[in-house]
Write an enzyme that holds these catalytic residues in place. Structure first.
Site, PDB file in Angstrom:
ATOM      1  N   ASP A   1      -0.388  -4.434  -8.568  1.00 41.33           N
ATOM      2  CA  ASP A   1       0.928  -4.959  -7.722  1.00 41.33           C
ATOM      3  C   ASP A   1       0.650  -5.429  -6.918  1.00 41.33           C
ATOM      4  O   ASP A   1       1.706  -6.127  -6.174  1.00 41.33           O
ATOM      5  CB  ASP A   1       1.656  -4.019  -8.163  1.00 41.33           C
ATOM      6  CG  ASP A   1       1.339  -2.724  -6.691  1.00 41.33           C
ATOM      7  OD1 ASP A   1       0.518  -3.394  -6.026  1.00 41.33           O
ATOM      8  OD2 ASP A   1       2.511  -2.744  -6.308  1.00 41.33           O
ATOM      9  N   GLU A   2      -0.640  -6.208  -6.432  1.00 37.78           N
ATOM     10  CA  GLU A   2      -0.743  -7.024  -5.282  1.00 37.78           C
ATOM     11  C   GLU A   2      -1.532  -8.090  -4.863  1.00 37.78           C
ATOM     12  O   GLU A   2      -3.226  -7.648  -5.973  1.00 37.78           O
ATOM     13  CB  GLU A   2      -0.647  -5.918  -4.178  1.00 37.78           C
ATOM     14  CG  GLU A   2      -2.705  -4.490  -4.108  1.00 37.78           C
ATOM     15  CD  GLU A   2      -3.021  -4.193  -2.922  1.00 37.78           C
ATOM     16  OE1 GLU A   2      -2.739  -4.553  -1.776  1.00 37.78           O
ATOM     17  OE2 GLU A   2      -3.004  -3.104  -3.580  1.00 37.78           O
TER      18      GLU A   2
ATOM     19  N   ASP B   1       3.122  -7.386  -2.035  1.00 41.80           N
ATOM     20  CA  ASP B   1       2.448  -5.870  -2.591  1.00 41.80           C
ATOM     21  C   ASP B   1       3.554  -6.120  -3.519  1.00 41.80           C
ATOM     22  O   ASP B   1       5.009  -6.092  -2.616  1.00 41.80           O
ATOM     23  CB  ASP B   1       2.499  -5.970  -1.874  1.00 41.80           C
ATOM     24  CG  ASP B   1       2.132  -4.225  -2.057  1.00 41.80           C
ATOM     25  OD1 ASP B   1       1.403  -3.246  -1.677  1.00 41.80           O
ATOM     26  OD2 ASP B   1       2.726  -3.595  -3.476  1.00 41.80           O
TER      27      ASP B   1
HETATM   28  N1  DCP Z   1      -1.368   3.928  -8.057  1.00 43.15           N
HETATM   29  C1  DCP Z   1      -1.532   4.468  -8.349  1.00 43.15           C
HETATM   30  N2  DCP Z   1      -2.628   5.702  -7.736  1.00 43.15           N
HETATM   31  C2  DCP Z   1      -2.206   5.489  -6.406  1.00 43.15           C
HETATM   32  C3  DCP Z   1      -2.597   4.654  -6.112  1.00 43.15           C
HETATM   33  C4  DCP Z   1      -1.300   3.633  -6.723  1.00 43.15           C
HETATM   34  O1  DCP Z   1      -2.140   4.739  -9.859  1.00 43.15           O
HETATM   35  N3  DCP Z   1      -3.419   6.672  -5.706  1.00 43.15           N
HETATM   36  C5  DCP Z   1      -0.388   3.043  -9.115  1.00 43.15           C
HETATM   37  C6  DCP Z   1       1.168   3.126  -8.553  1.00 43.15           C
HETATM   38  C7  DCP Z   1       1.445   2.502  -8.066  1.00 43.15           C
HETATM   39  C8  DCP Z   1       0.522   0.944  -8.286  1.00 43.15           C
HETATM   40  O2  DCP Z   1      -0.531   1.695  -8.049  1.00 43.15           O
HETATM   41  O3  DCP Z   1       3.113   2.052  -8.523  1.00 43.15           O
HETATM   42  C9  DCP Z   1       1.639   0.226  -6.713  1.00 43.15           C
HETATM   43  O4  DCP Z   1      -0.023   1.010  -5.271  1.00 43.15           O
HETATM   44  P1  DCP Z   1       0.770   0.507  -4.549  1.00 43.15           P
HETATM   45  O5  DCP Z   1      -0.200   2.308  -3.328  1.00 43.15           O
HETATM   46  O6  DCP Z   1       1.567  -0.648  -4.370  1.00 43.15           O
HETATM   47  O7  DCP Z   1       2.261   1.857  -4.110  1.00 43.15           O
HETATM   48  P2  DCP Z   1       4.200   1.652  -4.832  1.00 43.15           P
HETATM   49  O8  DCP Z   1       4.205  -0.452  -5.688  1.00 43.15           O
HETATM   50  O9  DCP Z   1       4.435   2.324  -5.971  1.00 43.15           O
HETATM   51  O10 DCP Z   1       4.270   1.260  -3.672  1.00 43.15           O
HETATM   52  P3  DCP Z   1       4.804   0.468  -2.390  1.00 43.15           P
HETATM   53  O11 DCP Z   1       6.368   0.060  -2.166  1.00 43.15           O
HETATM   54  O12 DCP Z   1       4.550   0.986  -1.357  1.00 43.15           O
HETATM   55  O13 DCP Z   1       3.590  -0.803  -2.174  1.00 43.15           O
HETATM   56 MG    MG Z   2       2.921  -1.433  -3.759  1.00 41.73          MG
END
Ligand code: DCP
Ligand code: MG
Length: 352
Positions: free
Chosen positions: A103-104, A8
């Site tokens: 991203d995952e 992730d």
């Molecule tokens: N995303 C979105 N709306 C949401 C959750 C996430 O558009 N409700 C998008 C933005 C994030 C991406 O999906 O950058 C990946 O989600 P993650 O939950 O993996 O969050 P992040 O990668 O941003 O942070 P982390 O470091 O906690 O994984």
């Molecule tokens: Mg993420």
């Protein structure tokens, strides 16, 4: 024994924006819609999270919590391009890749021969490759099942790896707070806590019948997870028939407002799933599914070429009118047309 990795990316959208604009470094940054247009936050970096800013929060509220917050407009194509680079790296190590969002992804590396077959070394190599090819950091979890790998990838975030090897699962699960289990939200956590269940070790003391009575199908899921049982395979199906998401509510929901907001949340999840699948297939139908308090299930569907929110609301309305009783579960999905069968020339009468 399986070797599952969950990778992730850290603060994915924001990390890309910060990489591309040095003015943003060391500042609280989010990617999202503008507060004037009632936008929401897609994600925020760790500086902003310290103020309580998180995904899905209205941007206006995020600015109240963190007045210095810089909100950058999303540039989806750029995020999709980065996602492709990351996926190519995954495929250097295994064919069994199941993306969950841009991203995952889950990877099954049981049969991989790279890095002498060590899943830990493969996870390290993947994070290193991602950093050198994209300039972004990722976190990874390595274990023997999907649910443990996923919990692990969050454990040492950002830029960290956690491994739970074979034989160590139950020790780890014993200490795990129940709220760390995927699908256990605030309502279920407080229900379990009122039953004096805080950790998975305590959860294991509850009988299956009691859990099922309290939580329905989710009860069986909890019963299995706290014993480390999760047989779900990493599925890398490239031709899918459908993609769907659903939510079983801890308490049945009934008002139109509750149903509609549950639908909105699911649609936003579903659109990320579809994007993650990054399939060439075109959407053919959309559907809404409900399960009532008496466990009967009903579906309403319609032909559509996209995830049309108005249409989905209309389908939900139709179901609510036909079956006006409380909902245990709401689901929403899209169907793709059956792939066209190969037609062999010899079976056809083809003119010159
Ligand atoms: N995303 C979105 N709306 C949401 C959750 C996430 O558009 N409700 C998008 C933005 C994030 C991406 O999906 O950058 C990946 O989600 P993650 O939950 O993996 O969050 P992040 O990668 O941003 O942070 P982390 O470091 O906690 O994984
Ligand atoms: Mg993420």
């Amino acid at each position: 024994m399986r070797k599952i990795i969950h990778v992730d990316m850290d603060c994915f959208y924001v990390a890309i924006e910060q990489r591309d604009d040095p003015h943003l470094s060391n500042l609280p940054v989010a990617v999202g819609g503008s507060s004037e247009r009632r936008g929401v936050i897609a994600t925020a970096n760790y500086e902003a999270r310290k103020y309580g800013v998180h995904s899905a929060m209205p941007s206006g509220y995020a600015l109240q919590l963190c007045p210095g917050l810089i909100i950058v407009k999303p540039k989806m194509q750029k995020y999709k391009d980065e996602s492709k680079v990351i996926r190519r790296i995954f495929h250097d190590y295994t064919d069994l890749v199941e993306p969950l969002s841009l991203d995952e992804a889950y990877l099954d590396t049981t049969q991989s021969t790279q890095c002498y077959g060590s899943a830990t070394w493969i996870a390290q190599a993947i994070c290193k490759d991602i950093l050198s090819k994209t300039g972004l950091t990722a976190s990874a979890g390595v274990s023997t099942s999907k649910f443990l790998a996923k919990i692990c990838s969050d454990w040492n975030k950002p830029n960290g790896i956690k491994v739970i090897g074979p034989g160590d699962e139950i020790d780890f699960i014993d200490k795990l707070p129940v709220k760390k289990l995927h699908g256990v939200g605030k309502v279920m956590t407080s229900k379990l806590e009122s039953m004096d269940v805080f950790t998975c070790k305590e959860l294991r003391k509850l009988e299956l019948a009691k859990l099922v009575k309290q939580f329905g199908k989710q009860g069986k899921y909890l019963y299995d997870l706290c014993r480390g049982v999760d047989e779900r395979k990493v599925s890398s199906d490239s031709v899918r028939k459908s993609i769907s998401v659903e939510n079983t509510f801890s308490n049945d929901i009934d008002s139109w407002q509750q149903c509609e907001s549950a639908l909105f949340e699911l649609v936003s999840d579903l659109s990320r799933r579809i994007e993650a699948a990054d399939s060439e297939q075109k959407i053919h139908k959309v559907y809404v599914k409900v399960k009532l308090a008496n466990f009967t299930q009903h579906t309403a569907e319609s032909i559509s070429t996209g995830l049309d929110l108005k249409l989905l609301v209309a389908l939900l309305k139709k179901l609510r009118e036909q079956y006006p009783s409380p909902l245990r579960l709401l689901g929403v999905g899209v169907r793709f047309p059956e792939p066209r069968k190969m037609v062999y020339a010899k079976q056809m009468d083809i003119p010159f």
